[in-house]
Design a protein around this motif. Sequence first.
Motif, PDB file in Angstrom:
ATOM      1  N   LYS A 185       0.877  -1.112  -0.095  1.00  0.00           N
ATOM      2  CA  LYS A 185       0.172   0.084   0.165  1.00  0.00           C
ATOM      3  C   LYS A 185       0.936   1.176   0.024  1.00  0.00           C
ATOM      4  N   GLY A 186       1.973   1.098   0.525  1.00  0.00           N
ATOM      5  CA  GLY A 186       3.090   2.294   0.493  1.00  0.00           C
ATOM      6  C   GLY A 186       3.350   2.371  -0.934  1.00  0.00           C
ATOM      7  N   GLN A 187       3.606   1.550  -1.628  1.00  0.00           N
ATOM      8  CA  GLN A 187       4.099   1.685  -2.983  1.00  0.00           C
ATOM      9  C   GLN A 187       2.913   2.433  -3.818  1.00  0.00           C
ATOM     10  N   VAL A 188       1.735   1.896  -3.551  1.00  0.00           N
ATOM     11  CA  VAL A 188       0.541   2.482  -4.477  1.00  0.00           C
ATOM     12  C   VAL A 188       0.284   3.961  -3.750  1.00  0.00           C
ATOM     13  N   GLN A 189       0.567   4.182  -2.592  1.00  0.00           N
ATOM     14  CA  GLN A 189       0.583   5.615  -2.212  1.00  0.00           C
ATOM     15  C   GLN A 189       1.457   6.670  -2.895  1.00  0.00           C
ATOM     16  N   PHE A 206      -7.728  10.224  -7.129  1.00  0.00           N
ATOM     17  CA  PHE A 206      -7.485   8.778  -7.704  1.00  0.00           C
ATOM     18  C   PHE A 206      -7.541   7.435  -6.865  1.00  0.00           C
ATOM     19  N   THR A 207      -8.232   6.562  -7.564  1.00  0.00           N
ATOM     20  CA  THR A 207      -8.247   5.188  -6.755  1.00  0.00           C
ATOM     21  C   THR A 207      -6.991   4.355  -6.627  1.00  0.00           C
ATOM     22  N   SER A 208      -6.933   3.217  -5.894  1.00  0.00           N
ATOM     23  CA  SER A 208      -5.906   2.470  -5.969  1.00  0.00           C
ATOM     24  C   SER A 208      -5.741   1.872  -7.545  1.00  0.00           C
ATOM     25  N   PHE A 209      -7.082   1.507  -8.040  1.00  0.00           N
ATOM     26  CA  PHE A 209      -7.160   0.677  -9.085  1.00  0.00           C
ATOM     27  C   PHE A 209      -6.835   1.782 -10.227  1.00  0.00           C
ATOM     28  N   GLU A 210      -7.093   2.888 -10.403  1.00  0.00           N
ATOM     29  CA  GLU A 210      -6.832   3.733 -11.322  1.00  0.00           C
ATOM     30  C   GLU A 210      -5.291   4.010 -11.549  1.00  0.00           C
ATOM     31  N   VAL A 211      -4.658   4.387 -10.370  1.00  0.00           N
ATOM     32  CA  VAL A 211      -3.077   4.559 -10.338  1.00  0.00           C
ATOM     33  C   VAL A 211      -2.513   3.673 -10.711  1.00  0.00           C
TER      34      VAL A 211
END
Length: 454
Positions: free
Chosen positions: A233-237, A258-263
């Motif tokens: 989740k840190g990488q996604v952030q 933006f959502t996690s899916f979008e990024v």
Amino acid sequence: MVTIQSSDVVVPSEITPTSISSLSLCDQIKLPNHGSQLYIYSNTRITDDSSFASAIHTLSTSLSKTLTVFHPLAGRLSRIHGGRLQLLCNAKGVLLVVATCNTELSFEDLCEFAPTYAVPKINYDVPIEDVPLLVAQVTRFPCGFITLGIAMFRAFLDGTSLSNFTSSWAKLARGESLDSGLTPLFDRSKLDSFKLNKPPRFEHPEFLPPPLWTKRDEVMQHELGTALMVLTKGQVQKLKNKANDFGSGHGKVPVRGFTSFEVISGHLWRCMCRVRYLGDASQPTRLNTLVNCRNRLRPSLPTAYFGNATFPTVTETCSFDDIMQKPLGYAVRKVSESIERMRDEYVRSALDYIERVEDMDLFRDTFYNSAGKGREDPNVNVVGWANFSYFKTDFGWGKPVILLPGNINSNAKAFLLDTASGDGFVVAVCLRRSYVDALKKLFFEDIEKHASKL
């Protein structure tokens, strides 16, 4: 390597209604074949033949009870006019396959190996009226792992429906009562076209042929491989921070962020363009995905609606140069805009569009295969399997340690899944095998590069 021990038809434990009914318009556009999932279980406490046989008995009897509630899943489909499909509720049952593997495998080997051998094989050489809508395969491995492969007919149910079914099956296997909130709703007329006297109110690029390679006409002879990547989740952030930074400077970032899916999808799109780039910066490309429209319709569909309620959407067609050279937020914003478009009026317009299709077989062939008939695809297709209850699928063996797509054999197709712990995401991508290592390297290097520029 895998030996089939038994293959049995499981029917509802009680008499169920018989009927013939139509599928929804959303069902009709799906491919008439099976998609699959693979659950991998460890520390199952199934240590010998006796405990394995007991587990299979529990699995079979609970499946029979579950089919009494989800009785259409025990039926079959048949073809009607214009390539459309209808449902025959006839209690013919689903197939439960039991297999064993004698090869010693590590967990890493299993993740690579199992999708090929531990997922049910479907016989399409019989009339469609004889093809089960669901086939499950349980495979026991000497390393102590158990896998459950589920193949489900795409034109009959989506991820939410399958999640509700497997959750109910697991509850009964554990001896619990079914959740009343999961009682399935079978009324598929809720996704009929409501305005047949009007043409679609929007253009629908999602139903048009995708971009092709402009300077690559050769038939693709390259072996396909799978890249499996795990994100924290840190990488996604870090990706979100960089994408939102671009959006705020251009007045385009959505209010919700933006959502996690979008990024993740936007980042993957950029990386896929880079590893497949052969010098043509103007090469067109787009990203395709599916949107669960249950809560986007007015009135909304209940979560327990049993069928397909995921509609395709596509980004604006961009050039490789746009996706590769512009900031991450550019690609992410294109993904976000394609998802935001899927509101009630747009979905109703899509239903009107589908209603007017005269030859559904031709439509499906054009929609799914026009860019992939033996040729490499310059686009990316991302399927989201996050935020479902798949990891609660405990049949008494414990919860699965990982969920994988059963087979990813479509070039440039990707799946985005939760990790079992819920602290990250798994990205599984199918692409040319010679690109796999380059994609993995670029995928993670670019995340740190984005972070270092914040």
